[in-house]
Design an enzyme around this catalytic site. Structure first.
Site, mmCIF file in Angstrom:
data_model
loop_
_atom_site.group_PDB
_atom_site.id
_atom_site.type_symbol
_atom_site.label_atom_id
_atom_site.label_comp_id
_atom_site.label_asym_id
_atom_site.label_seq_id
_atom_site.Cartn_x
_atom_site.Cartn_y
_atom_site.Cartn_z
ATOM 1 N N HIS A 509 0.837 -1.211 0.000
ATOM 2 C CA HIS A 509 0.000 0.000 0.000
ATOM 3 C C HIS A 509 0.867 1.254 0.000
ATOM 4 O O HIS A 509 0.927 1.996 0.986
ATOM 5 C CB HIS A 509 -0.951 -0.016 1.189
ATOM 6 C CG HIS A 509 -2.073 -0.995 1.046
ATOM 7 N ND1 HIS A 509 -2.087 -2.217 1.689
ATOM 8 C CD2 HIS A 509 -3.215 -0.942 0.308
ATOM 9 C CE1 HIS A 509 -3.190 -2.869 1.367
ATOM 10 N NE2 HIS A 509 -3.901 -2.119 0.523
ATOM 11 N N ASN A 510 1.518 1.511 -1.120
ATOM 12 C CA ASN A 510 2.357 2.693 -1.297
ATOM 13 C C ASN A 510 1.888 3.456 -2.534
ATOM 14 O O ASN A 510 0.852 3.109 -3.127
ATOM 15 C CB ASN A 510 3.833 2.289 -1.417
ATOM 16 C CG ASN A 510 4.013 1.163 -2.429
ATOM 17 O OD1 ASN A 510 3.405 1.190 -3.496
ATOM 18 N ND2 ASN A 510 4.847 0.179 -2.099
ATOM 19 N N SER A 511 2.639 4.470 -2.938
ATOM 20 C CA SER A 511 2.173 5.307 -4.056
ATOM 21 C C SER A 511 2.208 4.555 -5.381
ATOM 22 O O SER A 511 1.521 4.945 -6.330
ATOM 23 C CB SER A 511 3.006 6.589 -4.148
ATOM 24 O OG SER A 511 4.310 6.331 -4.605
ATOM 25 N N HIS A 513 1.106 1.444 -5.737
ATOM 26 C CA HIS A 513 -0.236 0.846 -5.796
ATOM 27 C C HIS A 513 -1.255 1.902 -6.218
ATOM 28 O O HIS A 513 -2.138 1.636 -7.047
ATOM 29 C CB HIS A 513 -0.615 0.265 -4.431
ATOM 30 C CG HIS A 513 -2.067 -0.085 -4.308
ATOM 31 N ND1 HIS A 513 -2.669 -1.085 -5.050
ATOM 32 C CD2 HIS A 513 -3.064 0.455 -3.520
ATOM 33 C CE1 HIS A 513 -3.961 -1.150 -4.732
ATOM 34 N NE2 HIS A 513 -4.226 -0.227 -3.814
ATOM 35 N N HIS A 549 -7.127 7.056 -2.894
ATOM 36 C CA HIS A 549 -7.956 6.045 -2.227
ATOM 37 C C HIS A 549 -7.268 5.314 -1.084
ATOM 38 O O HIS A 549 -7.933 4.746 -0.215
ATOM 39 C CB HIS A 549 -8.479 5.029 -3.250
ATOM 40 C CG HIS A 549 -7.513 3.922 -3.561
ATOM 41 N ND1 HIS A 549 -6.430 4.099 -4.390
ATOM 42 C CD2 HIS A 549 -7.453 2.641 -3.119
ATOM 43 C CE1 HIS A 549 -5.751 2.966 -4.460
ATOM 44 N NE2 HIS A 549 -6.347 2.067 -3.699
ATOM 45 N N ASP A 550 -5.923 5.294 -1.034
ATOM 46 C CA ASP A 550 -5.209 4.633 0.062
ATOM 47 C C ASP A 550 -4.199 5.572 0.728
ATOM 48 O O ASP A 550 -3.223 5.104 1.341
ATOM 49 C CB ASP A 550 -4.485 3.382 -0.436
ATOM 50 C CG ASP A 550 -5.362 2.133 -0.389
ATOM 51 O OD1 ASP A 550 -6.298 2.109 0.424
ATOM 52 O OD2 ASP A 550 -5.119 1.199 -1.177
ATOM 53 N N ASP A 681 -8.970 -1.348 -7.974
ATOM 54 C CA ASP A 681 -8.233 -1.519 -6.727
ATOM 55 C C ASP A 681 -7.637 -2.914 -6.583
ATOM 56 O O ASP A 681 -6.567 -3.083 -5.989
ATOM 57 C CB ASP A 681 -9.168 -1.223 -5.547
ATOM 58 C CG ASP A 681 -8.440 -1.157 -4.212
ATOM 59 O OD1 ASP A 681 -7.240 -0.831 -4.213
ATOM 60 O OD2 ASP A 681 -9.081 -1.419 -3.184
ATOM 61 N N GLN A 733 -3.662 -16.853 -3.126
ATOM 62 C CA GLN A 733 -4.086 -16.211 -4.372
ATOM 63 C C GLN A 733 -5.284 -16.926 -4.991
ATOM 64 O O GLN A 733 -6.214 -16.289 -5.498
ATOM 65 C CB GLN A 733 -2.921 -16.175 -5.368
ATOM 66 C CG GLN A 733 -1.854 -15.156 -5.030
ATOM 67 C CD GLN A 733 -2.389 -13.731 -5.078
ATOM 68 O OE1 GLN A 733 -2.931 -13.278 -6.067
ATOM 69 N NE2 GLN A 733 -2.252 -13.014 -3.959
#
Length: 785
Positions: A509-511, A513, A549-550, A681, A733
């Site tokens: 969850h970084n930029s 993503h 969004h995150d 997402d 997965q």
């Protein structure tokens, strides 16, 4: 077709006038200029640009003659040179004609020297002019004036003409119609009403309903019940006794509809009345229907009537007495049902429960018991949350669902988890404009419209600042700066600010993503069916929502934050904690500094609409409502559109129109935007295999780190299978794809047509299946020995 007051034909197609749909032919403009000059030419070419039909008259007489023939919507009179004709006199001549009451008349006045006072417009208004135009031979100035008139006065006048058509229809209607204000003051009754009630309209209009004599045959609380219902904006329908002018009571079938006006406020009530005709069993039927009309909604009345046809011994009065006949659970339920039926609440789930309750009363015991179980399920709040089998069946799926779709175990803990913002990302020089992007990065961005675009290569080339560069490219291609009326420098500052608020230390969850989700969002927005369903505001909202969004994601799930008693969980009451934080922080950061406030020049109403859309999309990424969003999309959009394709026997064009009507309703556009950002997402399983593998490794590492921390702090372990020493990444997965991805992307593909993505998804699923069959727990197969 309808005939308006001016004799023009209007068809029921496009322009919306209240609940009606009306359209008009191209607007007609009459130019009254004694001599041709640059000003008359400017208006002529402005009409041509706007698609209006234009006529020119040189004398007052020819102006009146031409107007009576064409009935122009706009008349422009040259008032600069009184030696040719008096503009006020020409205006009065035109206003003396019947059709001119719906016409906008514009006076062209001469420019005054700067040192002279502005003349009063009152003489022009008194002569009949609607507005004035200070001479300006610029075609653009004339065009802007005409367009403003079209969107303002002309549309209002058009609606007034349409209202005349509607009232003509009401005058000839056989049903009695009464229209009151929101304060119940009578404003209109039609001839059928006068005939039914024996009054002349002059005796009624302007009076409050409370001033009119009432019949004593109604239940004492019936008027209060009706008023409570319609004041809430709900329609009421039922039986009512009214008193005629002669004093006689008349039993009526009445339908009262609130009319919502500007600002969502009730402006009028429309009552449609007809004499109630009893057939057989008059007294018995009326006892039930009078009670029904006072205590039930329309749908509930229907259920009682159907019940009477099935079982004549049941009437509304017996519901309240059953409890005394036999003290059984079922009898107690009957009295409860009677109380529920007396409520004015009209939620859809209430309607469903009432229908099932009614059906139970004449059903065999086994069916009634089954319906009781149905009611138990319907009364829960988790209608869209699938219930899994035992924990042993599939621990990977159970852990994923538990971790992503719940807010934790709500266990009180002495540990406080407050994450830190990591703002110290590498400070790569950001280009002044998009044209100054380094050539290597610019070359990568050339492939941005392709689904196979490699975001990880951009991440490396930009030193973990892909969001700013990709954002500049995508926002420019969608005209976001023009739409928001902000400079590219402001957009660039905003993108830098948002990117700096992502945590580079997060493995997933970084930029990058965020950039990946932005890329997928832009890709979906360019698909033909999506593009034709949304307007530019929707597109801009979607791009901004994807970008933010995150923002400030801590690399931990909502369940973790709730179990740890974090400040955010306390702030947001353990509900959609992260998603609420992302949306709130995005706006806090944006409006904090004018240099990066992309909304600073946006109109207030437009900003509110944008803000609402952005928040809704960010909140849609929360997984607890995943199945609700997907189910609503399938049932409201996929299925109706498929039904049109399968059953329509008309032309292809009508098929397209029917599908467009489904897609373009405000409610369904909302569902489309939610589905779009949800798919963007979690689109990693639909990316090319190498990207899919990399993203799977990153999310797994983030979950491993969370499990490690939960164990260190003594917190409940939300997803036990994500233990870095024992976890099977392929199994996780497979579970994620089976449970969350397949159905959602099948539905999205059916709407947006994404064969390439579905092919990647199939190949990636086979890859993970192959690894699992080999008992391999890692991202890649072991090297050959």
């Amino acid at each position: 077709m309808l005939l308006d007051i001016n004799g023009k034909m209007v068809s029921a197609t496009e322009e919306c006038v209240g609940p009606m749909r009306l359209t008009q032919e191209p607007i007609q403009v009459l130019l009254v200029f004694a001599k041709e000059d640059s000003q008359s030419d400017a208006f002529w070419w402005a009409c041509d640009r706007a698609g209006f039909r234009c006529n020119i008259a040189r004398t007052p007489e020819s102006a009146v003659e031409c107007f009576l023939d064409k009935h122009h919507e706009i008349i422009v009179i040259d008032g600069r040179h009184s030696r040719y004709f008096e503009p006020e006199a020409v205006c009065r001549l035109l206003r003396a004609t019947k059709p001119s009451e719906n016409t906008v008349i514009l006076a062209v006045v001469p420019q005054k020297p700067a040192d002279q006072d502005e003349p009063s417009v009152l003489p022009l208004l008194c002569a009949g002019f609607s507005r004035r135009f200070v001479e300006n031979s610029s075609v653009s100035a004339c065009y802007n004036e005409l367009i403003q008139i079209e969107h303002g006065e002309v549309r209002c006048q058009f609606k007034l003409r349409a209202c005349n058509s509607v009232f003509t229809a009401l005058e000839h209607c056989q049903e009695a119609v009464e229209i009151t204000s929101e304060d119940h003051i009578i404003q209109y009754v039609n001839p059928a009403f006068e005939r039914m009630m024996g009054y002349h309209k002059g005796e009624l209009i302007g009076k409050e309903l409370t001033e009119l004599p009432k019949s004593d045959k109604n239940r004492a609380d019936l008027l209060d019940t009706i008023n409570t219902c319609i004041k809430k904006g709900k329609e009421w329908q039922g039986i009512y006794y009214a008193r005629k002018k002669s004093g006689d009571s008349i039993q009526q079938q009445v339908k009262i509809t609130p009319v919502i006006g500007q600002g969502g406020k009730i402006r009028h009530f429309v009552a449609i009345k007809r004499p109630h005709v009893d057939n057989n069993n008059q007294v018995h039927k009326f006892n039930k229907e009078e009670r029904c009309s006072g205590e039930h909604s329309q749908s509930e009345c229907h259920s009682l009537r159907h019940r009477d046809r099935r079982k004549d011994s049941i009437d509304a009065r017996s519901l309240s007495s059953r409890g005394s006949d036999a003290p059984s659970l079922q009898n107690r339920r009957y009295s409860s049902v009677a109380r529920i039926h007396s409520m004015t609440i009209e939620a859809p789930i209430t309607k469903v429960i009432n229908i099932i309750n009614a059906a139970q009363e004449s059903s065999p015991v086994t069916v009634a018991e089954a319906l009781d179980r149905v009611l138990e399920i319907l009364r829960t709040t988790e209608l869209y949350s699938p219930q899994l089998a035992s924990k042993e069946d599939d621990p990977h799926t159970n852990d994923l669902v538990g971790g992503l779709m719940s807010d934790g175990l709500r266990r009180l803990s002495g540990n406080e988890y407050v994450f830190c913002k990591n703002m110290s990302q590498s400070q790569l020089a950001i280009p002044v404009t998009l044209n100054d992007v380094p050539p290597s990065i610019a070359e990568m961005l050339n492939d941005e419209e392709c689904w196979e675009f490699n975001i990880l290569e951009l991440e490396a080339a930009t030193h973990k600042r892909p969001l700013t560069y990709l954002g500049l490219k995508i926002f420019t291609s969608f005209g976001v700066c023009e739409f928001l009326n902000c400079s590219e420098a402001t957009l660039r500052s905003w993108l830098q600010l948002i990117e700096a608020s992502y945590h580079a230390s997060n493995s997933y969850h970084n930029s990058t993503h965020a950039a990946d989700v932005l890329h997928a969002t832009a890709y979906f927005l360019r698909k033909e069916r999506v593009k034709s369903s949304l307007d530019q505001l929707d597109e801009v909202a979607a791009l901004i929502a994807a970008t933010v969004h995150d923002v400030d994601h801590p690399g931990r799930t909502n369940s973790f934050l709730c179990n740890a008693g974090s400040e955010l969980a306390i702030l947001y009451n353990d509900t959609a904690v992260l998603e609420s934080h992302h949306a709130a922080l995005a706006f806090q950061l944006t409006v904090r500094d004018s240099k990066s406030n992309i909304f600073k020049n946006t109109d207030r109403n437009q900003f509110r609409t944008l803000r609402q859309a952005i928040i809704d999309m960010v909140l849609a990424t929360e997984m607890t409502r995943h199945f609700e969003h997907v189910s609503k999309f399938v049932n409201s959009i996929n299925k109706p559109m498929a039904a049109i394709e399968e059953t329509s026997t008309s032309s292809v064009n009508s098929d397209c129109d029917g599908q467009a009507n489904i897609r373009n309703s405000p409610e369904n556009r909302l569902l489309i935007k939610r589905m779009l950002i949800k798919c963007a997402d979690v689109a990693n399983p639909c990316r090319p295999l190498e990207l899919c593998i990399e993203w799977a490794g990153r999310i797994s590492e983030e979950y491993f780190a969370q499990t490690d921390e939960e164990k260190r702090q003594g917190l409940p372990v939300v997803m036990p299978v994500f233990d870095r020493n024992t976890c099977s990444v392929p199994k996780s997965q497979i579970s994620f794809i089976d449970y969350f991805i397949t159905d959602m992307f099948d539905a999205w593909d059916a709407f947006a047509s994404l064969p390439g993505l579905m092919e990647h998804l199939s190949e990636n699923y086979k890859y993970w299946k192959g690894l699992d069959e080999m008992k391999c727990k890692s991202l890649r197969p072991p090297p050959p020995s």
